[in-house]
Design a protein around this motif. Structure first.
Motif, PDB file in Angstrom:
ATOM      1  N   GLU A   1       0.835  -1.205   0.000  1.00 38.95           N
ATOM      2  CA  GLU A   1       0.000   0.000   0.000  1.00 38.95           C
ATOM      3  C   GLU A   1       0.867   1.252   0.000  1.00 38.95           C
ATOM      4  OE1 GLU A   1      -2.407   0.587   3.523  1.00 38.95           O
ATOM      5  OE2 GLU A   1      -3.463   2.280   2.620  1.00 38.95           O
TER       6      GLU A   1
ATOM      7  N   ASP B   1      -0.667  -4.834   3.113  1.00 38.34           N
ATOM      8  CA  ASP B   1      -1.053  -3.577   3.764  1.00 38.34           C
ATOM      9  C   ASP B   1      -0.274  -3.614   5.074  1.00 38.34           C
ATOM     10  OD1 ASP B   1      -2.169  -1.536   5.210  1.00 38.34           O
ATOM     11  OD2 ASP B   1      -4.251  -2.143   4.889  1.00 38.34           O
TER      12      ASP B   1
ATOM     13  N   LEU C   1       0.315  -1.671   7.502  1.00 33.16           N
ATOM     14  CA  LEU C   1      -0.310  -1.182   8.735  1.00 33.16           C
ATOM     15  C   LEU C   1      -1.742  -0.781   8.391  1.00 33.16           C
ATOM     16  CD1 LEU C   1      -0.881   0.933  11.153  1.00 33.16           C
ATOM     17  CD2 LEU C   1       0.681  -0.953  11.609  1.00 33.16           C
ATOM     18  N   ASP C   2      -2.684  -1.573   8.826  1.00 32.95           N
ATOM     19  CA  ASP C   2      -4.095  -1.309   8.530  1.00 32.95           C
ATOM     20  C   ASP C   2      -4.775  -0.668   9.732  1.00 32.95           C
ATOM     21  OD1 ASP C   2      -6.641  -1.703   7.036  1.00 32.95           O
ATOM     22  OD2 ASP C   2      -7.062  -2.910   8.813  1.00 32.95           O
TER      23      ASP C   2
HETATM   24 MG   LIG Z   1      -2.506   0.598   5.581  1.00 35.87          MG
END
Ligand SMILES: [Mg+2]
Ligand SMILES: O=P(O)(O)OC[C@H]1O[C@](O)(COP(=O)(O)O)[C@@H](O)[C@@H]1O
Ligand SMILES: [Mg+2]
Length: 334
Positions: A83, A102, A104-105
């Protein structure tokens, strides 16, 4: 604790390369979990830039992306898609796997000490970097997320069920905590209701009927949750059932919703299906759709199958039925 120390995950029966990548990601997650626990002692929530989609990047978004990328040097991963990076990045030439992540979601939750996560998808690498990722989610070899919450846990599928491992802070090992199966009944829904006025009529109708509770066509009361962290929402729904919706809406840039197909929707869809749930874009299974661009967004509806299928049925209703006030909507009266 050193990086070389045993990570656990001993019973990962799979292709050795896939297992190696998962162990590498688990090692990074263990380190990220330690840093996240320091909270306000580090300035993780500070905005430090913007990604290709115009989303703000927090310090922790970049820390997580760089930590994963660094740990994968020499791993059997040929292509890395994140991302936080505009393009696919080459890693190990000729290696058999492609990784989408991703890192860090749920980054809006960093500052407020709420659950956040890492979501990943492992695919067979092709010679063309983009073609490795622009394919149906059913071709994933593995998908998973790490949740950094009161406990740090790994939820993983290798295409034969979905299972949970919990990080034991004492030993630094991920210990198996059993298979996961989505409960087939639940009265909870999750959606960001502040976007109500922007939704299409079928989504409004579905939520109207939930809100009407036992006075509406569903004849029962519902409860609502919204954490604004896809990983946290998925973990709750996989554990105790319910439905999640991030639909398309009329805001600029939201005509395909908010969530990214390759590294958010596809891995979550595989995890959910393998736990006995369903995941669609509102109508069609996410895992059958083929994204056209690396950072493409897809509307996402997932959870207890009967609920997910009901949302699809609202999309098939005649316009007059969808537009009717809940009191007059008759088709779904039980
Ligand atoms: Mg993220
Ligand atoms: O703030 P909103 O519009 O409710 O969106 C929340 C959604 O955005 C996300 O935070 C997007 O993920 P990132 O934090 O990785 O950008 C999801 O985790 C969450 O479901
Ligand atoms: Mg995300």
């Amino acid at each position: 604790m050193t990086a070389a120390q045993d990570i656990g995950l001993a019973d990962l029966a799979t292709q050795p390369e896939v297992a190696e990548v998962i162990r590498t990601l688990a090692r990074v997650a263990r380190e990220l979990s330690r840093r996240i626990a320091r909270g306000a002692l580090e300035r993780h929530g500070a905005t430090v830039g913007e990604n290709s989609d115009g989303d703000s990047q927090k310090a922790l978004d970049l820390i997580a992306d760089r930590a994963v990328f660094a740990a994968l040097q020499g791993a059997p991963v040929r292509w890395y898609a994140s991302e936080e990076r505009d393009e696919v990045v080459p890693l190990t030439p000729g290696a058999p796997l492609a990784l989408a992540i991703d890192p860090l979601d749920g980054s809006s939750n960093i500052d407020v000490n709420m659950s956040i996560g890492t979501i990943f998808s492992i695919l067979p690498a092709q010679d063309d970097p983009l073609a490795s990722f622009l394919r149906p989610g059913r071709e994933q070899l593995a998908a998973g997320y790490v949740i950094y919450g009161p406990q740090t846990a790994l939820v993983l599928t290798l295409g034969r069920g979905t299972a949970l491992w919990v990080l034991d802070p004492a030993s630094g090992r991920f210990e198996p905590a059993g298979p996961l199966a989505i409960p087939q009944r639940s009265n909870e829904f999750a959606i960001n209701v502040s976007n109500y006025r922007h939704w299409a009529p079928p989504v409004r109708a579905y939520i109207d009927d939930c809100l009407a509770g036992e006075t509406g066509p569903r004849d029962k009361n519902f409860n609502m949750r919204w954490v604004a962290s896809l990983v946290a929402e998925t973990h709750r729904i996989i554990t105790r059932g319910g439905i999640f919706l991030y639909p398309a809406d009329a805001r600029r840039g939201y005509d395909h919703g908010r969530l990214r197909h390759v590294y958010e929707c596809a891995p979550i869809a595989l995890l959910v299906e393998q736990a006995g749930g369903a995941a669609t874009d509102g109508c069609d299974p996410i895992l059958d759709l083929v994204p056209q661009a690396l950072h493409e967004r897809t509307p996402l509806v997932f959870g207890t199958p009967v609920k997910v299928h009901r949302v699809a049925a609202y999309h098939d209703l005649p316009h007059e039925e969808v537009a009717a006030l809940f009191g007059q909507r008759g088709l779904f009266r039980q």
